[in-house]
Design a protein around this motif. Structure first.
Motif, short mmCIF file in Angstrom:
data_model
loop_
_atom_site.label_atom_id
_atom_site.label_comp_id
_atom_site.label_asym_id
_atom_site.label_seq_id
_atom_site.Cartn_x
_atom_site.Cartn_y
_atom_site.Cartn_z
N HIS A 297 46.50 22.51 51.51
CA HIS A 297 45.74 21.79 50.56
C HIS A 297 45.99 22.60 49.16
O HIS A 297 46.50 23.58 49.26
CB HIS A 297 44.33 21.97 50.98
N ASP B 218 43.57 23.42 45.82
CA ASP B 218 42.02 23.61 45.76
C ASP B 218 41.24 22.54 44.70
O ASP B 218 41.92 22.39 43.77
CB ASP B 218 41.66 24.96 45.27
N TRP C 279 47.32 31.99 42.51
CA TRP C 279 48.19 30.61 42.69
C TRP C 279 47.86 29.61 41.79
O TRP C 279 46.81 29.60 41.32
CB TRP C 279 48.26 30.18 44.35
N HIS D 81 48.21 25.52 49.76
CA HIS D 81 48.44 26.48 50.52
C HIS D 81 47.45 26.13 51.88
O HIS D 81 46.93 25.26 51.84
CB HIS D 81 47.65 27.86 49.80
N ARG E 143 36.49 34.70 46.08
CA ARG E 143 37.32 33.75 45.27
C ARG E 143 36.84 33.12 44.02
O ARG E 143 35.79 32.97 43.95
CB ARG E 143 37.93 32.59 46.02
MN MN Z 1 42.00 26.93 49.25
#
Ligand code: MN
Ligand code: OGA
Length: 319
Positions: free
Chosen positions: A127, A129, A277, A284, A299
């Protein structure tokens, strides 16, 4: 003490794969001058996913890092939990600071109603994000606090979606020209229906923004395939095609996008690692985690800008 956060201290060690590099000589817990920030942006543009090791950032320092690269963005998943009545601080996906998400398989915030998610050791499908929001985040910053031993799973893999687009056969490039995909916001990254959503039965039940299948990266100017995520039908679909054609085309695109040759895996997570990223040109995924071992990462999302469609430019400009 070794010098950090100067141009001469920066060292880049490419993974040797289709994307990814370790960057040394940077510590986001210390002030980062503009020239060093700009150099990191340049290196990020070249390698798409950056790994910094040996950092110790608290949540405010992680958020400050997002600020360096464009600002903070709260994860949309937070809204779904808030709508379902979860209060900030009560659930690991609804941390007290809005732009922090705790990625954890340690159920110390367990609450009835999200019990199906209590064991968060499952794998995560490929996916990008929050592609299911109108303005998805530019990038993500994932900082490891506790990780399993080397054989404990939880490798995070990335793939290069510039190359995915470039490698498409010409007839597929032509077939997707001008087309858009609705990015399904019903399921979370573990394919579990979100708290406030009902099982969709047709494409008309699918909600989420429509994005171009190919987007232009604002820094590099290059075209990248932009698929987001895809679950069993009915899910994300190509707006300009009927159900069957859409499914057939998405199957081809997903197979191209997830080809092993485009991939690098971070399979030796250590506490103190920070991965940064780019959601505009990579996807990812995570391998399942051994649930007897703790894995806790924090995160934050780097605030996005509106998606630039490849279809807004004459196609000749992209050659
Ligand atoms: Mn993710
Ligand atoms: C994320 C994610 C991967 C991981 O935080 O967006 O997909 O390895 N995590 O936990």
């Amino acid at each position: 003490m070794t010098e950090v956060n100067t141009l001469s201290a920066i060292e880049v060690i490419p993974t040797g794969c289709a994307l990814g590099a370790e960057v040394r000589g940077v510590d986001f817990a210390k002030p980062v001058p503009d020239d060093v920030r700009d150099e990191i942006v340049r290196i990020w543009g070249e390698h798409l996913v950056l790994l910094f090791r040996g950092l110790k950032l608290d949540d405010d320092q992680l958020l400050a890092t997002a600020e360096l690269f464009g600002g903070q963005q709260a994860a949309k998943s937070r809204d779904f939990f808030l709508q379902a009545g979860v209060k900030p601080g009560e659930n690991d996906r609804v941390a007290t600071r809005p732009a922090i998400t705790i990625i954890s398989n340690v159920d110390n915030f367990g609450k009835a109603g999200i019990a199906s998610e209590a064991d968060r050791s499952h794998g995560l499908k490929w996916h990008s994000d929050n592609s299911y929001v109108e303005v998805p985040p530019t990038g993500s910053l994932l900082h490891a606090h506790v990780v399993p031993a080397k054989d404990g799973g939880g490798a995070t893999s990335f793939n290069n979606q510039y190359l995915a687009y470039e490698n498409l056969p010409d007839e597929i490039k032509a077939a997707i020209e001008g087309k858009h995909c609705v990015h399904d916001d019903h399921r979370n990254t573990s394919a579990i229906l979100r708290p406030t959503k009902k099982q969709p039965k047709t494409r008309y039940d699918i909600t989420g923004p429509s994005h171009p299948l190919v987007r232009i990266h604002p820094v590099t100017g290059k075209r990248a395939l932009y698929l987001g995520r895809h679950y069993e039908w009915p899910s994300s679909y190509i707006v300009e095609l009927g159900d069957e054609e859409s499914e057939a085309m998405l199957a081809k695109l997903w197979s191209a996008a997830t080809d092993d040759s485009l991939m690098w895996s971070h399979d030796d997570w250590k506490a103190g690692d920070l991965l940064m990223w780019d959601n505009r040109c990579t996807m990812h995924a995570r391998s399942p985690v051994d649930h007897s071992q703790a894995r806790v990462l924090h995160r934050t999302l780097i605030k996005g800008n509106p998606v630039i469609s490849a279809w807004d430019k004459p196609s000749a400009a992209a050659e």
